[in-house]
Design an enzyme around this catalytic site. Structure first.
Site, mmCIF file in Angstrom:
data_model
loop_
_atom_site.group_PDB
_atom_site.id
_atom_site.type_symbol
_atom_site.label_atom_id
_atom_site.label_comp_id
_atom_site.label_asym_id
_atom_site.label_seq_id
_atom_site.Cartn_x
_atom_site.Cartn_y
_atom_site.Cartn_z
ATOM 1 N N TRP A 124 53.404 45.914 44.367
ATOM 2 C CA TRP A 124 52.572 46.597 43.374
ATOM 3 C C TRP A 124 53.139 46.440 41.963
ATOM 4 C CZ3 TRP A 124 49.762 46.119 47.021
ATOM 5 C CH2 TRP A 124 49.412 47.016 48.023
ATOM 6 N N ASN A 239 44.106 46.132 45.125
ATOM 7 C CA ASN A 239 44.438 46.193 46.539
ATOM 8 C C ASN A 239 43.274 46.791 47.317
ATOM 9 O OD1 ASN A 239 45.992 46.337 49.030
ATOM 10 N ND2 ASN A 239 46.113 48.537 48.655
ATOM 11 N N GLU A 240 42.656 45.957 48.159
ATOM 12 C CA GLU A 240 41.574 46.343 49.061
ATOM 13 C C GLU A 240 40.407 47.055 48.363
ATOM 14 O OE1 GLU A 240 43.969 46.585 53.278
ATOM 15 O OE2 GLU A 240 43.467 48.486 52.301
ATOM 16 N N TYR A 320 43.747 43.896 60.565
ATOM 17 C CA TYR A 320 44.214 45.147 61.164
ATOM 18 C C TYR A 320 43.318 45.560 62.336
ATOM 19 C CZ TYR A 320 47.372 45.881 57.235
ATOM 20 O OH TYR A 320 48.380 45.746 56.308
ATOM 21 N N GLU A 360 47.617 40.511 54.307
ATOM 22 C CA GLU A 360 48.217 41.613 55.060
ATOM 23 C C GLU A 360 47.855 41.423 56.525
ATOM 24 O OE1 GLU A 360 47.394 45.629 53.890
ATOM 25 O OE2 GLU A 360 47.567 45.235 51.743
ATOM 26 N N TRP A 402 52.725 42.525 56.894
ATOM 27 C CA TRP A 402 52.796 43.918 56.453
ATOM 28 C C TRP A 402 53.590 44.674 57.506
ATOM 29 C CZ3 TRP A 402 50.969 46.320 52.038
ATOM 30 C CH2 TRP A 402 51.075 47.715 52.016
#
Length: 471
Positions: A124, A239-240, A320, A360, A402
Site C-alpha cells: 500500500w 485495491n479491489e 479466492y 492476489e 497473499w
C-alpha cells in the site's frame, strides 16, 4: 586458435554445463520434473558467432542496469528480455517502517522473499486518516510516514525486488473510499454513499491530489523521484474497486477512464493497472458463468471492458475460492482456480493484448478442512497453470501470493499469512517456481530471437532448437 574460436568453444562449454545443471536441478524435490521431462535442446553448430553473442555476456546479466519494467504485447520486459513474475503481497510495509521498533521487519520480509527468488512485492502507498496515516486529511501528509515509504522503496531495491504500489483502498482498512467520503461530508458536501467517491468532483480531486503527491515525491533516502524510480514496477489505481450502487459498471468505468489518463499524465513511464478482482460483467454476458457466484456480476466491475481503457498496461485478477465459493475446502476450489485462471489468460492474449497478473491468491488457515497439504496443492495449481502459459511466451505474466509475513508478526495474520521459515514445503514450491521463471527469462535473453514457438530454425546453424517446452 583465434579469439573468435576461443569465444565459441567457451560458449559451447558454458551452454553444455548450464543444461547439465538444469538436468539435475531440483531432482530432490517431489514436484520436480522427471529426468525425461527435462529440457532437451540440441547444441548449435559452433560456427555461428551471432548465436553466442548473448551467451558470452551471460555472466554479466545479473548486474545489468536497474531499469524500468516495460510491456511489449502480452509480455513484461526488462532490458529487452521477458520478465515473468513470481511475487508476493505484504500490505503493511509502510506502517511498519514508520516505527523504528518494527522497521527491521520490512528488511526481514524482503530478505526472506529474495531468498526464495521472489522479484515483485505489492504493497500500500496509502493510509488515509487512520492510525499512522500517510494522508491525515486531504492534501495534508505526515512526513515521517512518507519517509517510511521512502525507506520501503529503497530497501526493496537492495534485494532486487520491484514494487506494485496501490494508491487507495475500496475497503475501510487504511481509510479507503469511505474515508474520502467522510472528508467530503466534513467539508459540507451532500454525500449519500461511499460510492460517491467515484463520481463527486471534489472527491475525485482529493484522489488526484494524492496521486500527484505520491508520484512527484522525491525519495529522501536516494533522492530519486518516485515517478522516475525503476524499483516501482507499476501503479495500481485502487485495491479491489467495486461500485455496487451501479451494477451496470458505468460509474466505475468512467472513474477508471479518468484516473488512468490522469496517472499517465503525471507519470507516463511506469506501467499502470486497475486492481480489480477479475469478475466478468455486462459487456461479456457469455463469460459471466465463469464467475465464482452470481453476486460477482453485481459489484460494478467488468473485466474485459475495464481493461480496454486507455493507459491501462496489464490486467489484474484475484483468486479466492474459499471466500467466493465456500469457506470449506474442497476439490471444487482447485477446479475453479484452473478454469478462472485459464479464462483470464485467454482473454489477455486474445482480446486485450496485454499481460495478466494474478495479483492476489491465497487460502486461509481458518477455513474448515484447511491443512498445509491443501495450501501446497493450491499453490502448485496456480504456478503450473501459469507455467503452461509462460513456456509458450503467453500472457500469464505472473502471480503474487497473499501474503508473505516474517516471524513475529502473527498478530497481523488474517489467516492467509505464509511464514516461509515455518512452512518448508510451501517455501520449496515458491522457490521452485522462482527458479523455473528465472531460467525461462534468462534463456529468452540469449540472442535466439525466440518466438516461443515449439520449434524455431536458426539460419546459419542448420539447427532447430526446442524452446522452453519442458520447463
Amino acid at each position: 586458435m583465434d579469439c573468435s574460436q576461443i569465444d565459441i568453444t567457451c560458449g559451447t562449454l558454458l551452454l553444455q554445463l548450464l543444461f547439465i545443471l538444469l538436468m539435475y536441478l531440483d531432482t530432490s524435490n517431489a514436484d520436480s520434473p522427471k529426468m525425461e521431462d527435462k529440457m532437451n535442446i540440441p547444441w548449435p553448430h559452433s560456427s555461428n558467432n551471432d548465436f553466442y553473442f548473448g551467451l558470452r555476456n551471460f555472466g554479466v546479466m545479473e548486474d545489468e542496469e536497474w531499469t524500468l519494467v516495460q510491456k511489449h504485447g502480452n509480455q513484461f520486459m526488462v532490458n529487452g528480455q521477458p520478465f515473468y513474475v513470481n511475487g508476493f503481497n505484504t500490505y503493511w510495509l509502510m506502517v511498519f517502517a514508520a516505527d523504528q521498533s518494527t522497521r527491521p521487519k520490512v528488511t526481514e520480509v524482503f530478505q526472506q522473499a529474495s531468498s526464495v527468488g521472489l522479484t515483485v512485492c505489492r504493497t500500500w502507498a496509502f493510509n488515509d486518516g487512520q492510525w499512522r496515516a500517510l494522508q491525515k486529511s486531504p492534501a495534508v501528509y505526515d512526513e515521517q510516514v512518507f519517509q517510511a515509504l521512502d525507506f520501503v522503496i529503497s530497501e526493496a531495491k537492495k534485494f532486487k525486488i520491484r514494487l506494485i504500489l496501490s494508491l487507495v483502498n475500496n475497503w475501510e482498512a487504511y481509510g479507503g473510499k469511505s474515508q474520502y467520503v467522510k472528508w467530503g461530508k466534513a467539508a459540507g458536501l451532500n454525500l449519500t454513499s461511499d460510492d460517491d467517491f467515484f463520481s463527486h468532483p471534489t472527491l475525485k480531486g482529493y484522489y488526484k491530489a494524492h496521486v500527484k503527491m505520491v508520484l512527484d515525491r522525491a525519495n529522501t533516502v536516494n533522492n530519486i523521484t518516485y515517478k522516475d524510480d525503476p524499483t516501482i514496477f507499476a501503479w495500481e489505481l485502487m485495491n479491489e474497486p467495486r461500485c455496487e450502487s451501479d451494477p451496470s459498471g458505468n460509474k466505475l468505468q468512467a472513474w477508471l477512464e479518468e484516473m488512468a489518463v490522469y496517472v499517465k499524465s503525471v507519470d507516463p513511464k511506469h506501467l499502470l493497472e486497475i486492481g480489480v478482482e477479475g469478475f466478468y460483467g455486462p459487456s461479456t454476458l457469455n463469460r459471466v458463468q465463469l464467475n465464482p457466484n452470481t453476486y460477482a456480476q453485481q459489484v460494478g466491475t467488468d473485466f474485459i471492458r475495464n481493461h480496454q481503457i486507455l493507459g491501462v498496461d496489464f490486467a489484474s485478477v484475484h483468486i479466492y475460492p474459499d471466500s467466493w465459493i465456500s469457506q470449506s475446502i474442497s476439490d471444487a476450489h482447485i477446479d475453479f482456480t484452473k478454469a478462472w485462471m485459464q479464462s483470464h489468460i485467454d482473454d489477455a492474449e486474445n482480446f486485450l493484448g496485454m499481460p495478466v497478473v494474478f495479483a492476489e491468491f491465497g487460502v486461509s488457515a481458518k477455513d474448515p478442512g484447511y491443512n498445509s497439504t491443501y495450501r501446497d496443492t493450491f499453490l502448485n495449481t496456480v504456478y503450473k497453470t501459469l507455467l503452461n502459459s509462460t513456456k509458450m511466451g503467453g500472457g500469464g505474466g505472473g502471480s503474487l501470493l497473499w501474503q508473505l509475513f516474517p516471524e513475529g508478526t502473527d498478530y497481523m495474520d488474517d489467516g492467509y499469512a505464509v511464514v516461509l521459515s515455518k512452512s518448508p514445503s510451501t517455501s520449496d514450491i515458491v522457490s521452485l517456481q522462482s527458479r523455473r521463471l528465472k531460467t525461462f527469462n534468462s534463456l529468452c535473453s540469449w540472442r535466439c530471437h525466440w518466438g516461443c514457438k515449439k520449434h524455431q530454425h536458426h539460419p546459419g546453424t542448420g539447427t532447430t532448437l526446442l524452446y522452453h517446452d519442458e520447463l
